[in-house]
Scaffold this motif. Structure first.
Motif: not given
Length: 352
Positions: A261-262, A286-288
């Motif tokens: 995530r991020d 996953k806010r990738r």
């Protein structure tokens, strides 16, 4: 002043000796006798007209190391005899927001390339490092701190080094971070060295099992054959950052799925046609992020050179003569070099 070089005059020409006039130095200019010049895939794409906008005659070369032979009256940072480098830029507007922040590579008027200009004033074509001398304004000259016997291997740092250093620094790669490097070529081999020296846990991705030992020798803690689904799955959701150096279109989804995530994957390779569109769901849940990065500013290029000198980092090279440039281009197309060709410009003497 007359300069001797090798140039192409059309996309289908071979390189041949070429003489032209470098400008007489202005008060803020540095005159450099070129000792070594790296050979970049960008040189090939430009010389052969594979990218739009090539202006002929074309003298490529933007991985330049040499010695200062003269300076203008207003130059304060360099003196005759200094060992210096010149990378992908020789000028920018120096006044836009990006330039004021030291990010000249994102100049809003576009930076002046070391070759294939145009210049900021007048639009003249620029000629690069496949030549014996170059004149560059002081703000775009870089100090080289490596020992003189390593200068040839320093040259590729001016493009391959900074292209990988800039995103590694921007995304805060360092101790405690798990970092992937996709591709083990001119860019990838520098990404592995720099990420390891920055203190990250480094994983190399390659399609070729034959490159596993090479990747480990370059600093990889682990090596994954990306065509092996089980090896890829074992790293799912575990990477803070992935540096993707591959310059051919490929599926980005398997690599995006490896990010935490991020996590972020940054692309530095420029493929001739677009990558297949990535799966948005792979990103939003996953806010990738998938990002891009272009070389680096002058300040961060100097930072990279100083870091490499302090950590004894250089590129892995094969030295060639200027007269060997055509076979070198053909070998580059076959990925038949570990990992960067560098031209010994002493071979220019008597070349015409």
């Amino acid at each position: 002043m007359e300069a001797k070089a090798y140039a192409v005059h059309s996309p289908t020409d071979q390189f041949a000796p070429f003489s032209f006039e470098r400008r007489d130095p202005n008060p803020n200019d540095v005159v450099i006798a070129i000792r070594y010049c790296g050979v970049c895939h960008s040189d090939l794409h430009t010389a052969r007209g594979e990218w739009p906008g090539t202006r002929y005659p074309c003298v490529p070369g933007h991985e330049i190391v040499g010695e200062v032979t003269a300076v203008g009256d207003a130059v304060t940072r360099f003196s005759q005899g200094d060992l210096v480098g010149v990378g992908c830029m020789v000028d920018s507007c120096l006044s836009c927001a990006s330039c004021r922040e030291g990010l000249e590579q994102y100049c809003e008027r576009f930076f002046t390339g070391t070759y294939n200009g145009p210049t900021q004033e007048g639009g003249d074509n620029t000629y690069g490092g496949y030549s014996d001398t170059i004149v560059v304004r002081e703000e775009f000259v870089l100090r080289v701190g490596h020992d003189a016997d390593r200068l040839a291997a320093v040259a590729p740092l001016l493009c391959a080094g900074i292209t990988t250093w800039s995103p590694l620094r921007h995304w805060n790669v360092g101790p405690g971070k798990k970092v992937g490097v996709v591709g083990i070529g001119g860019l990838g081999h520098m990404g592995l060295k720099l990420a390891k020296a920055l203190g990250a846990h480094v994983v190399a991705f390659t399609t070729s099992p034959s490159k596993i030992e090479d990747a480990r020798a370059l600093g990889a803690d682990e090596v994954v054959v990306s065509r092996n689904e089980e090896e890829m799955k074992a790293h799912s959701g575990s990477f803070d950052f992935i540096l993707n150096t591959v310059a051919a279109p490929h599926d980005l989804n398997p690599f995006a799925a490896l990010l935490k995530r991020d996590g972020a994957m940054t692309l530095v390779g420029a493929p001739p046609s677009p990558h297949p569109s990535p799966d948005v769901g792979n990103l939003i849940f996953k806010r990738r992020s998938i990002a891009g990065s272009l070389i680096g500013g002058i300040a961060e290029t100097q930072e990279m050179l100083d870091f490499c000198a302090a950590h004894s980092i250089v590129s892995d090279i094969e030295m060639i003569t200027m007269q060997y440039i055509e076979p070198a281009y053909e070998r580059m197309l076959r990925s038949d070099v570990k990992y960067r060709f560098v031209i010994d410009m002493a071979s220019m003497r008597g070349a015409g």
